[in-house]
Design an enzyme around this catalytic site. Structure first.
Site, PDB file in Angstrom:
ATOM      1  N   GLU A 233      -6.316  30.093  29.060  1.00  0.00           N
ATOM      2  CA  GLU A 233      -7.478  30.842  29.553  1.00  0.00           C
ATOM      3  C   GLU A 233      -8.357  30.114  30.567  1.00  0.00           C
ATOM      4  O   GLU A 233      -9.574  30.008  30.394  1.00  0.00           O
ATOM      5  CB  GLU A 233      -8.340  31.320  28.367  1.00  0.00           C
ATOM      6  CG  GLU A 233      -7.613  32.298  27.464  1.00  0.00           C
ATOM      7  CD  GLU A 233      -8.520  32.958  26.412  1.00  0.00           C
ATOM      8  OE1 GLU A 233      -9.671  32.521  26.238  1.00  0.00           O
ATOM      9  OE2 GLU A 233      -8.068  33.918  25.776  1.00  0.00           O
ATOM     10  N   GLU A 335      -2.153  36.366  22.938  1.00  0.00           N
ATOM     11  CA  GLU A 335      -3.294  36.554  22.030  1.00  0.00           C
ATOM     12  C   GLU A 335      -3.716  38.016  22.068  1.00  0.00           C
ATOM     13  O   GLU A 335      -3.775  38.626  23.145  1.00  0.00           O
ATOM     14  CB  GLU A 335      -4.509  35.698  22.438  1.00  0.00           C
ATOM     15  CG  GLU A 335      -4.387  34.223  22.203  1.00  0.00           C
ATOM     16  CD  GLU A 335      -5.723  33.501  22.424  1.00  0.00           C
ATOM     17  OE1 GLU A 335      -6.782  34.161  22.374  1.00  0.00           O
ATOM     18  OE2 GLU A 335      -5.688  32.281  22.664  1.00  0.00           O
TER      19      GLU A 335
END
Ligand SMILES: *[C@@H]1O[C@H](CO)[C@@H](O)[C@H](O)[C@H]1NC(C)=O
Length: 445
Positions: A233, A335
């Site tokens: 991320e 995720e």
């Protein structure tokens, strides 16, 4: 975890898709993923061919602390019953406030108890085929100014890989925290600032990454570790994307293919960019192979998403599946969660409330009351409708992500949440068992 809803919405296309059936012919000698439009590309763990989607679970809050996953480690700092003053907001400050010695004691106790061999056995028995294990750079190397503890994280990672191998699970090793933080989220170790691409910081992250790449691409690990995520991320809308690509991602790819001469699969998180953004970067072709895109998907980090009804939540979930069908890279949703609220304590960070019930305390956010968070972690208070909605949402996501490379749900266990805890979701019948069972089949057809 964070969601840039406007970016995601701009990439949203709600179309119907029938899963293409035939599995592409395998080439057991190579790990290459050659682009063929709209084909499902699944990795076969036995022979390097393609036939089964990744059905994974994240080992969150273990080697990198997250306050909402293990609140007890942070509650120990509580100074008063009214607010969170004095409670560290992340692992960096947890270590800083305790000092090396005490921090190390508490962290070592956490690492050796939160996950044990039986967990990996259970994960395999529940039908998962892969675990993604986040780890921070400080497990391998610390700066002189760092409060972080460099303890047995690396040994724990290796133990987890050994247990995974024993129970037939594959592993993604995921660099989740870069020097200076790549996103400013608490789950990067350090909340607030983003200093990942500062040259001095970057050099240290690169040296840690290269160590990880060399180690986890070696023969000893290659059968079990089927991917190394270069960085989790990175906050694309804030970072210099050209620098991220040219000073970090591309050199890592070149290092693995040219210096290490390894076929190890490299995972690139999408940096919160829309679908197809990465199509021309390290795109599969004659000279480039084995790069997998990791898309993370949530609908709980803005009021607009939280306010959606279940039909809209499902529609968006299905669009996550169709959205990647014509991307050039093979992709996995590394995720996502069962959550339809952000009520779990500290999900948005220590000292920050929930948007869902209007208690969010970062200024100027514009969030408003949508519903109550009371008794959120007591399943006996959940209505049948809420349980059905959660199960529907989970199943829609699994179906969506299996249109292509598969999924890795966040996360296997927490101390007290339901929506973020696969163990509890399974126990409460909100996550399918067997893993391919569906109470709401065909939601994305
Ligand atoms: C970072 O690494 C590069 C390449 O090894 C080197 O030339 C440079 O001086 C380093 N920069 C800093 C600030 O350490």
């Amino acid at each position: 975890m964070v969601s840039f809803s406007s970016l995601l919405l701009s990439a949203l296309s709600i179309s119907t898709t029938v899963l293409s059936s035939p599995i592409p012919a395998k080439d057991a000698s190579s790990l290459q993923f050659v682009h063929e439009s709209n084909e499902k590309r699944y990795y076969n763990y036995d022979d390097g061919s393609l036939n089964e989607p990744i059905r994974g679970v994240n080992i969150g809050g273990w080697l990198v602390l997250e306050p909402y996953i293990t609140p007890s480690l942070f509650e120990a700092f509580r100074t008063n019953p009214y607010n969170d003053d004095g409670i560290p907001v992340d692992e960096f400050h947890f270590c800083e406030q305790l000092g090396q010695e005490t921090a190390k004691d508490r962290l070592e106790a956490h690492w050796s108890t939160f996950y044990q061999e039986a967990d990996f056995k259970n994960i395999a028995e529940e039908g998962f085929n892969l675990i993604r294990i986040p780890i921070g750079y400080w497990a391998f190397q610390t700066l002189e100014s760092d409060p972080y503890v460099k303890g047995s994280q690396e040994a724990k990672m290796d133990q987890a890989i050994a247990w995974a191998e024993k129970y037939g699970l594959k592993v993604w090793v995921d660099l989740h925290g870069a020097v200076g933080s790549q996103n400013g989220f608490d789950n990067s170790g350090l909340r607030g600032s983003i200093d990942f691409l500062n040259e001095e910081n970057l050099n240290i992250t690169v040296s840690v990454l290269n160590y990880m790449l060399e180690k986890y691409s070696s023969d000893k690990y290659l059968d079990t570790v089927i991917g190394v995520e270069l960085i989790n991320e990175p906050l694309g809308p804030v970072l210099d994307m050209d620098q991220l690509k040219n000073s970090y991602l591309k050199p890592a790819y070149d290092y693995v293919r040219n210096n290490l001469n390894s076929d190890q699969i490299l995972i690139i998180h999408d940096a919160f960019q829309p679908f197809n953004y990465w199509d021309d970067f390290l795109a599969p072709g004659e000279d480039t192979w084995g790069v997998v895109l990791d898309h993370h998907h949530y609908q709980v980090f803005s009021s607009g998403e939280l306010a959606r009804n279940i039909d809209d939540h499902v529609k968006v979930a299905c669009s996550w599946g169709t959205g990647v069908l014509d991307e050039s890279h093979w992709s996995v949703a590394g995720e996502f969660s069962a959550a339809l609220t952000d009520c779990a304590k500290w999900l948005n960070g220590v000292g920050i409330g929930a948007r869902y019930d209007g208690s969010y305390s970062k200024p100027n956010d514009g969030s408003y009351y949508i519903g109550s968070c009371a008794n959120n972690e007591d399943i006996t208070t959940w209505s049948d409708e809420r349980k059905q909605d959660t199960r529907r949402y989970v199943e829609a996501q699994l179906d969506a992500f299996e249109m292509r490379g598969g999924w890795i749900i966040w996360c296997y266990k927490t101390e007290s949440s339901i929506e973020w805890d696969v163990q509890r979701l399974i126990f409460d019948g909100l996550f399918p068992q067997p893993i391919t069972a569906r109470q709401y089949p065909g939601q994305c057809n």
